[in-house]
Every structure is written in structure tokens, then in C-alpha cells.
Design an enzyme around this catalytic site. Structure first.
Site, PDB file in Angstrom:
ATOM      1  CD  GLN A   1      41.172  33.585  36.019  1.00  0.00           C
ATOM      2  OE1 GLN A   1      42.157  34.220  36.375  1.00  0.00           O
ATOM      3  NE2 GLN A   1      40.516  32.771  36.820  1.00  0.00           N
TER       4      GLN A   1
ATOM      5  NE  ARG B   1      42.213  27.972  38.046  1.00  0.00           N
ATOM      6  CZ  ARG B   1      41.366  28.746  38.671  1.00  0.00           C
ATOM      7  NH1 ARG B   1      40.307  28.232  39.269  1.00  0.00           N
ATOM      8  NH2 ARG B   1      41.552  30.063  38.723  1.00  0.00           N
TER       9      ARG B   1
ATOM     10  CG  HIS C   1      45.297  32.994  39.484  1.00  0.00           C
ATOM     11  ND1 HIS C   1      44.944  33.399  40.750  1.00  0.00           N
ATOM     12  CD2 HIS C   1      46.636  32.765  39.558  1.00  0.00           C
ATOM     13  CE1 HIS C   1      45.998  33.402  41.541  1.00  0.00           C
ATOM     14  NE2 HIS C   1      47.037  33.021  40.841  1.00  0.00           N
TER      15      HIS C   1
ATOM     16  CD1 TRP D   1      42.924  28.857  40.899  1.00  0.00           C
ATOM     17  CD2 TRP D   1      43.811  29.442  42.845  1.00  0.00           C
ATOM     18  NE1 TRP D   1      42.215  29.923  41.365  1.00  0.00           N
ATOM     19  CE2 TRP D   1      42.737  30.312  42.559  1.00  0.00           C
ATOM     20  CE3 TRP D   1      44.519  29.620  44.037  1.00  0.00           C
ATOM     21  CZ2 TRP D   1      42.350  31.354  43.407  1.00  0.00           C
ATOM     22  CZ3 TRP D   1      44.135  30.662  44.870  1.00  0.00           C
ATOM     23  CH2 TRP D   1      43.068  31.509  44.559  1.00  0.00           C
TER      24      TRP D   1
ATOM     25  CB  ALA E   1      42.567  43.027  42.161  1.00  0.00           C
TER      26      ALA E   1
ATOM     27  CB  VAL F   1      41.234  40.327  47.991  1.00  0.00           C
ATOM     28  CG1 VAL F   1      41.650  40.663  46.590  1.00  0.00           C
ATOM     29  CG2 VAL F   1      40.492  39.008  48.049  1.00  0.00           C
TER      30      VAL F   1
HETATM   31  C1  YSA Z   1      40.074  37.198  42.942  1.00  0.00           C
HETATM   32  C2  YSA Z   1      40.420  38.332  43.630  1.00  0.00           C
HETATM   33  C3  YSA Z   1      41.218  39.256  42.992  1.00  0.00           C
HETATM   34  O1  YSA Z   1      41.577  40.365  43.661  1.00  0.00           O
HETATM   35  C4  YSA Z   1      41.652  39.107  41.683  1.00  0.00           C
HETATM   36  C5  YSA Z   1      41.319  37.954  41.020  1.00  0.00           C
HETATM   37  C6  YSA Z   1      40.537  37.000  41.644  1.00  0.00           C
HETATM   38  C7  YSA Z   1      40.197  35.780  40.929  1.00  0.00           C
HETATM   39  C8  YSA Z   1      41.126  34.627  41.257  1.00  0.00           C
HETATM   40  N1  YSA Z   1      42.454  34.855  40.729  1.00  0.00           N
HETATM   41  C9  YSA Z   1      40.570  33.367  40.652  1.00  0.00           C
HETATM   42  O2  YSA Z   1      41.143  32.773  39.762  1.00  0.00           O
HETATM   43  N2  YSA Z   1      39.383  33.029  41.173  1.00  0.00           N
HETATM   44  S1  YSA Z   1      38.504  31.803  40.612  1.00  0.00           S
HETATM   45  O3  YSA Z   1      39.218  30.578  40.706  1.00  0.00           O
HETATM   46  O4  YSA Z   1      37.247  31.820  41.285  1.00  0.00           O
HETATM   47  O5  YSA Z   1      38.283  32.120  39.068  1.00  0.00           O
HETATM   48  C10 YSA Z   1      37.753  33.373  38.651  1.00  0.00           C
HETATM   49  C11 YSA Z   1      36.788  33.158  37.506  1.00  0.00           C
HETATM   50  O6  YSA Z   1      37.467  32.436  36.468  1.00  0.00           O
HETATM   51  C12 YSA Z   1      35.602  32.284  37.870  1.00  0.00           C
HETATM   52  O7  YSA Z   1      34.595  33.071  38.471  1.00  0.00           O
HETATM   53  C13 YSA Z   1      35.205  31.746  36.531  1.00  0.00           C
HETATM   54  O8  YSA Z   1      34.455  32.710  35.821  1.00  0.00           O
HETATM   55  C14 YSA Z   1      36.538  31.563  35.859  1.00  0.00           C
HETATM   56  N3  YSA Z   1      36.985  30.175  36.010  1.00  0.00           N
HETATM   57  C15 YSA Z   1      37.659  29.644  37.043  1.00  0.00           C
HETATM   58  N4  YSA Z   1      37.896  28.345  36.829  1.00  0.00           N
HETATM   59  C16 YSA Z   1      37.384  28.039  35.628  1.00  0.00           C
HETATM   60  C17 YSA Z   1      36.792  29.216  35.094  1.00  0.00           C
HETATM   61  N5  YSA Z   1      36.205  29.225  33.894  1.00  0.00           N
HETATM   62  C18 YSA Z   1      36.169  28.081  33.219  1.00  0.00           C
HETATM   63  N6  YSA Z   1      36.708  26.900  33.635  1.00  0.00           N
HETATM   64  C19 YSA Z   1      37.318  26.851  34.831  1.00  0.00           C
HETATM   65  N7  YSA Z   1      37.856  25.725  35.239  1.00  0.00           N
END
Ligand code: YSA
Length: 324
Positions: free
Chosen positions: A207, A193, A167, A149, A292, A250
């Protein structure tokens, strides 16, 4: 006599309020049967020594009254709508009507689906503290997960811990800090990000976080809830895939992908809330469990509307946006 005509003409003009009475005024003072025309017509009957003066005074007054008439007419047309000749039979012109941005629409659709499953909506702030964005989510300083992140830090006097949230997960902690279980919330909002953009990554995106905590919440509840969400948003026949994944907050963790013409597109990360996170907010982790998730509405909109590049959403091109 000419001075009397002038006085009366100017005074009559001041009382005029309509185009019709202005026309009457013009006929009376400048028309063919007006006093001025009659004086000019009969000028030859005057003694020769008066002709020049009377002729010149009459012509001067005529020019003045013509000038006043034009000026008055112009002012009247500006203030009196009856002269603007509005044609009430013409069809009206359609105004430009705005619409919802596709991401706003999909967020509303998703939160409404969760609303039907008993989740309420809360919102957080886009600026966060490092403590909430990372530490309380079991991501200590120097933890490799922080790289995932890459963060935009805020330049604040005397503070080095302000950032743009990477996030929506810090809202899990903020909600738990202020609530006694049972909890069922979804949190839509914007994230940032510091990363390169491509067809599926933006440096700013949305998100929707989800959190459910109570006694006896299980992994089956998590899967059941996310299957139902996918069914509502993509229909019953769209293929869905769960895989193991790692998030420090998690245990166990998963991600969920949706079939896109034979490819899998990841739309969310999820899992059972880590006992350390529950204990960090003062919950008894032997009594309460929770699940979550954090999903990306841009990716969901891409899958839903078959959009091949995420960057279309924020390039502000009306040719794209007006299709929704
Ligand atoms: C995981 C577990 C939990 O208990 C709760 C939440 C999470 C998610 C975690 N906080 C997170 O941010 N995971 S992630 O980096 O994989 O992003 C989650 C989702 O946000 C991705 O599956 C995607 O759909 C979206 N995302 C992430 N980065 C992005 C993006 N969408 C567009 N551009 C990006 N750069």
C-alpha cells in the site's frame, strides 16, 4: 653421467616460467638431439656388460622426465594465462542484467508524482502493535471493521498485541505523533491479511499511504490531489470514480476506482482524517484538518499494464517479470 643429466634437467625445470622455455627444455632433454636420445642411439657401441644397465637407466630417466614435463605443462597452463589462448577478438558474452520488479517501479513512479506535489516519503515497519494498527485509528476491539482486515497475529512470548500490519494507516499515527503540522507524507510498504487470494486479492500486497494535515485542509484538496495523481499515472483521459465509503478513521470517507475496459477497479480508500484520530495524537482538531488515503500499487500496476491476475506479481516467473 645419467645422474648428472637428471640433476640438471630437474633443476632447469624448476626455473621455468613460460611455455616457450618449457618447450626449449623438452627439446634439450627429450628431443631428437638430446643427450638421452644420443645415449640410446649409441648403446651398441658400449661394452656388452654395460648395455643393459645403461639402457635401463636411460629409459627410466626418459620416462621420469616425460612425466615431469607433462605435469609441469599442466600446472603452467593453470597459472599462466598466456597458455589459455584467449581470443581477444571474440565478442564479449553478455552477463545477465537484473531489472526492477514492476511493483518497485510503480511505487517509485507514484511516490515521485506525490513528491512533485510536495509530499515526502517515509517508511514504517511491517510488524505493528494492535494499538497503532487498530485502536488509535478509531477501530476498537470488537468493532466490525476489524473483520475487514483479517489479521495475521505474531506468536511472541508474553505479548499478544503483535501483528503483521494489515494496512499502512498506522503510519499516519506514528508520523503525527512525531511531527507538528503542516504534514505531507506518503508511506509505501508491505501489508498482510489473512484472506483467500483471487485475481484482485493477495494475502500480502503493498500500500502507499498518504497524509496531509495543516490548517484549512479541505475535501477539495483531497480530490484535487488524487485527480492529479490519476492523471500522472493513467493519463488525462482515463475515467476515475469517487464513491462514499466507510473507514472508522475518516469522516467523510470515499473510495476511488479506475475504469478497466468498462469495469471499475477500486484502487484506494481515502477521506478526511477523523477528529478522534487527530485528538488521539494530541492535535487540536478545531485548528487542524487533514486528508489521508491508502492505495494498492499492485492494483494500479494491473490497470496500468493490463495484467488480469494479481498473483502473477509474486509467482516469481521470469517469463512474466522479464517483460518489465
Ligand atoms: C482509507 C482511508 C484513509 O484515510 C487512509 C487509508 C485508507 C485505506 C485503508 N487503510 C485500507 O486499507 N483500505 S482497503 O482495505 O480498502 O485497502 C486499500 C487499497 O489497498 C485497496 O483499494 C486495494 O487497492 C489495496 N488492497 C486491499 N486489500 C488488498 C489490496 N491489494 C491487493 N490484495 C489485497 N488483498
Amino acid at each position: 653421467m645419467i645422474q648428472d643429466i637428471k640433476k640438471k634437467a630437474i633443476s632447469d625445470l624448476q626455473g621455468i616460467t613460460s611455455v616457450e622455455s618449457l618447450e626449449q627444455w623438452r627439446i634439450e632433454y627429450l628431443g631428437r638431439n638430446s643427450q638421452l636420445t644420443s645415449i640410446l642411439r649409441n648403446i651398441r657401441s658400449l661394452p656388452e656388460n654395460e648395455r643393459k644397465t645403461v639402457g635401463s637407466e636411460t629409459n627410466t630417466l626418459k620416462e621420469l622426465l616425460q612425466f615431469e614435463y607433462k605435469k609441469f605443462k599442466l600446472n603452467l597452463s593453470k597459472t599462466n594465462t598466456s597458455t589459455n589462448s584467449i581470443d581477444v577478438t571474440l565478442p564479449g558474452r553478455k552477463g545477465n542484467v537484473g531489472g526492477l520488479h514492476p511493483i518497485t517501479s510503480i511505487i517509485r513512479e507514484i511516490t515521485s508524482a506525490f513528491g512533485d506535489m510536495g509530499f515526502s516519503v517515509v517508511e514504517g515497519t511491517e510488524t505493528e502493535l494492535e494499538h497503532y494498527n487498530f485502536d488509535l485509528l478509531n477501530i476498537p476491539a470488537n468493532h466490525p471493521a476489524r473483520d475487514q482486515w483479517d489479521t495475521i497475529w505474531l506468536d511472541r512470548p508474553n505479548r499478544k498485541d503483535n501483528l503483521l500490519r494489515t494496512h499502512t494507516s498506522p503510519m499516519q499515527v506514528r508520523v503525527m505523533e512525531n511531527t507538528t503540522p503542516p504534514i505531507r507524507v506518503v508511506v509505501p510498504g508491505k501489508c498482510y491479511r489473512y484472506e483467500a487470494t483471487d485475481a484482485t486479492h493477495e494475502w500480502h500486497f503493498h500500500q502507499i499511504e498518504g497524509l496531509a494535515v495543516a490548517e484549512n485542509v479541505t475535501f477539495s484538496d483531497l480530490k484535487g490531489t488524487l485527480y492529479e495523481f490519476a492523471r500522472r499515472i493513467f493519463g488525462p483521459s482515463r475515467k476515475v470514480r469517487f464513491r462514499c465509503d466507510f473507514f472508522p478513521f475518516v469522516e467523510p470517507g470515499v473510495d476511488m476506482s479506475i475504469d478497466w475496459n468498462g469495469d471499475w477497479i477500486e484502487i484506494l480508500g481515502a477521506g478526511m482524517v477523523h477528529p478522534k484520530v487527530l485528538e488521539g495524537v494530541g492535535y487540536d482538531s478545531s485548528r487542524y484538518t487533514g486528508f489521508a488515503f491508502g492505495m494498492g500499487p499492485e492494483r494500479i500496476a494491473m490497470l496500468r499494464y493490463n495484467i488480469e491476475d494479481i498473483r502473477y506479481f509474486f509467482s516469481n516467473d521470469l517469463r512474466f517479470l522479464s517483460q518489465f
